[in-house]
Design a protein around this motif. Structure first.
Motif, mmCIF file in Angstrom:
data_model
loop_
_atom_site.group_PDB
_atom_site.id
_atom_site.type_symbol
_atom_site.label_atom_id
_atom_site.label_comp_id
_atom_site.label_asym_id
_atom_site.label_seq_id
_atom_site.Cartn_x
_atom_site.Cartn_y
_atom_site.Cartn_z
ATOM 1 N N ALA A 255 0.838 -1.205 0.000
ATOM 2 C CA ALA A 255 0.000 0.000 0.000
ATOM 3 C C ALA A 255 0.873 1.256 0.000
ATOM 4 O O ALA A 255 0.585 2.230 -0.714
ATOM 5 C CB ALA A 255 -0.930 -0.012 1.212
ATOM 6 N N PHE A 256 1.944 1.226 0.784
ATOM 7 C CA PHE A 256 2.868 2.367 0.835
ATOM 8 C C PHE A 256 3.527 2.587 -0.521
ATOM 9 O O PHE A 256 3.604 3.723 -1.021
ATOM 10 C CB PHE A 256 3.922 2.131 1.913
ATOM 11 N N ALA A 257 4.004 1.511 -1.142
ATOM 12 C CA ALA A 257 4.700 1.633 -2.426
ATOM 13 C C ALA A 257 3.757 2.146 -3.510
ATOM 14 O O ALA A 257 4.146 2.962 -4.352
ATOM 15 C CB ALA A 257 5.292 0.285 -2.827
ATOM 16 N N ARG A 258 2.542 1.670 -3.511
ATOM 17 C CA ARG A 258 1.589 2.135 -4.525
ATOM 18 C C ARG A 258 1.275 3.616 -4.364
ATOM 19 O O ARG A 258 1.058 4.323 -5.351
ATOM 20 C CB ARG A 258 0.301 1.312 -4.435
ATOM 21 N N ALA A 259 1.253 4.079 -3.127
ATOM 22 C CA ALA A 259 0.931 5.481 -2.875
ATOM 23 C C ALA A 259 2.116 6.402 -3.147
ATOM 24 O O ALA A 259 1.941 7.480 -3.714
ATOM 25 C CB ALA A 259 0.457 5.651 -1.430
ATOM 26 N N ARG A 260 3.314 5.984 -2.746
ATOM 27 C CA ARG A 260 4.462 6.885 -2.800
ATOM 28 C C ARG A 260 5.435 6.601 -3.941
ATOM 29 O O ARG A 260 6.088 7.504 -4.449
ATOM 30 C CB ARG A 260 5.234 6.809 -1.470
ATOM 31 N N TYR A 261 5.582 5.343 -4.337
ATOM 32 C CA TYR A 261 6.549 4.991 -5.369
ATOM 33 C C TYR A 261 5.906 4.056 -6.401
ATOM 34 O O TYR A 261 6.308 2.890 -6.536
ATOM 35 C CB TYR A 261 7.776 4.312 -4.749
ATOM 36 N N PRO A 262 4.922 4.529 -7.132
ATOM 37 C CA PRO A 262 4.197 3.647 -8.061
ATOM 38 C C PRO A 262 5.072 3.060 -9.171
ATOM 39 O O PRO A 262 4.744 2.006 -9.709
ATOM 40 C CB PRO A 262 3.106 4.557 -8.637
ATOM 41 N N ALA A 263 6.167 3.717 -9.496
ATOM 42 C CA ALA A 263 7.035 3.223 -10.569
ATOM 43 C C ALA A 263 8.173 2.339 -10.062
ATOM 44 O O ALA A 263 8.894 1.740 -10.871
ATOM 45 C CB ALA A 263 7.616 4.403 -11.356
ATOM 46 N N LEU A 264 8.348 2.241 -8.739
ATOM 47 C CA LEU A 264 9.448 1.457 -8.177
ATOM 48 C C LEU A 264 9.118 -0.029 -8.280
ATOM 49 O O LEU A 264 8.089 -0.484 -7.777
ATOM 50 C CB LEU A 264 9.672 1.850 -6.712
ATOM 51 N N ARG A 265 9.996 -0.799 -8.911
ATOM 52 C CA ARG A 265 9.693 -2.209 -9.188
ATOM 53 C C ARG A 265 10.202 -3.160 -8.116
ATOM 54 O O ARG A 265 9.648 -4.247 -7.946
ATOM 55 C CB ARG A 265 10.295 -2.610 -10.539
ATOM 56 N N LEU A 266 11.274 -2.792 -7.422
ATOM 57 C CA LEU A 266 11.805 -3.635 -6.350
ATOM 58 C C LEU A 266 11.696 -2.865 -5.045
ATOM 59 O O LEU A 266 12.325 -1.816 -4.884
ATOM 60 C CB LEU A 266 13.258 -4.006 -6.633
ATOM 61 N N VAL A 267 10.884 -3.374 -4.129
ATOM 62 C CA VAL A 267 10.618 -2.684 -2.868
ATOM 63 C C VAL A 267 10.871 -3.662 -1.723
ATOM 64 O O VAL A 267 10.242 -4.719 -1.654
ATOM 65 C CB VAL A 267 9.160 -2.179 -2.800
ATOM 66 N N SER A 268 11.788 -3.296 -0.835
ATOM 67 C CA SER A 268 12.096 -4.174 0.293
ATOM 68 C C SER A 268 11.621 -3.534 1.598
ATOM 69 O O SER A 268 11.693 -2.314 1.767
ATOM 70 C CB SER A 268 13.601 -4.449 0.372
ATOM 71 N N LEU A 269 11.149 -4.363 2.487
ATOM 72 C CA LEU A 269 10.697 -3.881 3.783
ATOM 73 C C LEU A 269 11.856 -3.282 4.573
ATOM 74 O O LEU A 269 11.689 -2.310 5.310
ATOM 75 C CB LEU A 269 10.058 -5.040 4.573
ATOM 76 N N GLU A 270 13.049 -3.822 4.392
ATOM 77 C CA GLU A 270 14.229 -3.334 5.111
ATOM 78 C C GLU A 270 14.479 -1.856 4.825
ATOM 79 O O GLU A 270 14.845 -1.099 5.721
ATOM 80 C CB GLU A 270 15.447 -4.160 4.709
ATOM 81 N N GLU A 271 14.257 -1.423 3.596
ATOM 82 C CA GLU A 271 14.538 -0.041 3.210
ATOM 83 C C GLU A 271 13.403 0.918 3.575
ATOM 84 O O GLU A 271 13.619 2.122 3.668
ATOM 85 C CB GLU A 271 14.797 0.032 1.702
ATOM 86 N N HIS A 272 12.211 0.408 3.772
ATOM 87 C CA HIS A 272 11.055 1.279 3.978
ATOM 88 C C HIS A 272 10.269 0.889 5.234
ATOM 89 O O HIS A 272 9.062 1.089 5.293
ATOM 90 C CB HIS A 272 10.135 1.218 2.756
#
Length: 368
Positions: A255-272
């Protein structure tokens, strides 16, 4: 006990008659013809088959015997067995002296097809059970104890540590075909578990590997045309309870990635991690109070200039020159803008904790 159905019965008939020049009939456990090379004989009762079922033995019928039985022609009728259980009858039409040499071979082939179908059904059932178990990881109403009991019943050997991933599929294309291809790739090894969560989502539960390069894996997936839009990766987990928590955390990360970084393809919990935690609580009264100073600034920021300045200020850790350079403005202009932010918010921007408050807050409030 396995029950013959008309689809399997007709498959047996078609396979046999592609080789032999004789009509083949398959009867169910009640003696009804459910597969035949002669469509007119379908769904009629075969009295010769009933003799086979009653005596559990081969019954040969010549012209004279056929005239005395209803729905019967000359031929050889044999019991069909699966796991030593009588499940039906196989009949080959013709003079018994002529077709007898073929009868046993046809029965052996038929029983092999029955066994193959049963193995496929068991694998499908196991796949269905595994898919259901993996989906339940995202359902807080299912207790960890229930998950553990179900895993034991299915014989799932979960070695730790593990890592759980969410895969989002690209729009367009046929989703079921995409999922099938991905399942083949992701479950190539027994310790890798994967299941569809929806038409455009999949779960991947994998052993932890210190040397894994997920960015390179995404590139490889693109080269193979797997149609992946995004990969979200959890922290390592050491138990089933942690696996459940990781799955729920990935939903928040998504949900966070879709709201803030919709174009980011690799999203790790460690970084966010912290931003994800705050985003999940963004509607709570407590967090809304924490965001109030920033909202006061943005309410007076009709052209987005103050938000842009704050984002650059936080990104450059409060360094005046690097921030001004990034914005393409003079240092004095930057100071003026920051004074305006401090005046509207009541926040002292020279303090690290206050900059952090504003920086995290910017990630929780969508731009107008």
């Amino acid at each position: 006990m396995l029950e013959l159905d008309s689809t399997l019965a007709q498959h047996i008939v078609d396979r046999a008659m592609a080789i032999l020049p004789y009509n083949i009939n398959v009867m169910d456990a009640q003696g009804m013809i459910i597969g035949s090379g002669d469509p007119l004989r379908l769904h009629t009762r075969h009295e010769g088959a009933q003799l086979v079922l009653a005596n559990r033995r081969v019954v040969e019928i010549d012209e004279q015997a056929a005239a005395c039985l209803r729905g019967v022609r000359p031929g050889v009728n044999l019991p069909l067995l699966h796991a030593d259980e009588l499940i039906g009858v196989l009949g080959i039409t013709g003079d018994p002296e002529v077709v007898r040499p073929y009868a046993e071979l046809v029965r052996m082939a038929a029983e092999m097809l029955v066994e193959q179908r049963q193995v496929q059904a068991e694998r499908h059932w196991q796949r269905h059970q595994l898919d259901a178990w993996l989906r339940q990881l995202f359902d807080p109403a299912v207790s960890v104890a229930a998950l553990a009991a179900d895993a034991q019943r299915q014989g799932l050997a979960l070695a730790w540590p593990r890592q759980v991933c969410l895969l989002e599929l690209q729009e367009g294309g046929e989703p079921l075909a995409q999922q099938a291809r991905l399942l083949g790739v992701l479950t190539g090894k027994s310790e890798h578990l994967a299941a569809p969560l929806g038409m455009r989502e999949m779960l991947w539960c994998r052993p932890l590997s210190a040397g894994r390069d997920d960015a390179r894996w995404l590139e490889s997936a693109d080269e193979r045309g797997l149609g992946l839009a995004r990969l979200l990766v959890s922290d390592p987990v050491q138990s089933l309870g942690q696996l459940r928590q990781a799955c729920l955390a990935l939903r928040d990360l998504q949900a966070f990635a879709r709201a803030r970084y919709p174009a980011l393809r690799l999203v790790s919990l460690e970084e966010h991690r912290l931003a994800t935690l705050l985003h999940a609580q963004r509607d709570s009264w407590l967090l809304q109070g924490w965001l109030a100073p920033l909202k006061q600034v943005l309410a007076q920021d009709s052209n987005g200039m103050l938000r842009e300045t704050l984002e650059a200020w936080c990104k450059h850790d409060g360094q005046v020159q690097s921030c001004a350079t990034a914005l393409g403005i003079h240092r004095n202009t930057l100071r003026y803008r920051l004074e305006r932010v401090a005046e509207l918010s009541g926040v002292e921007l020279t303090r690290l904790d206050r900059r952090l408050q504003l920086s995290l807050g910017l990630g929780l409030i969508e731009p107008d």
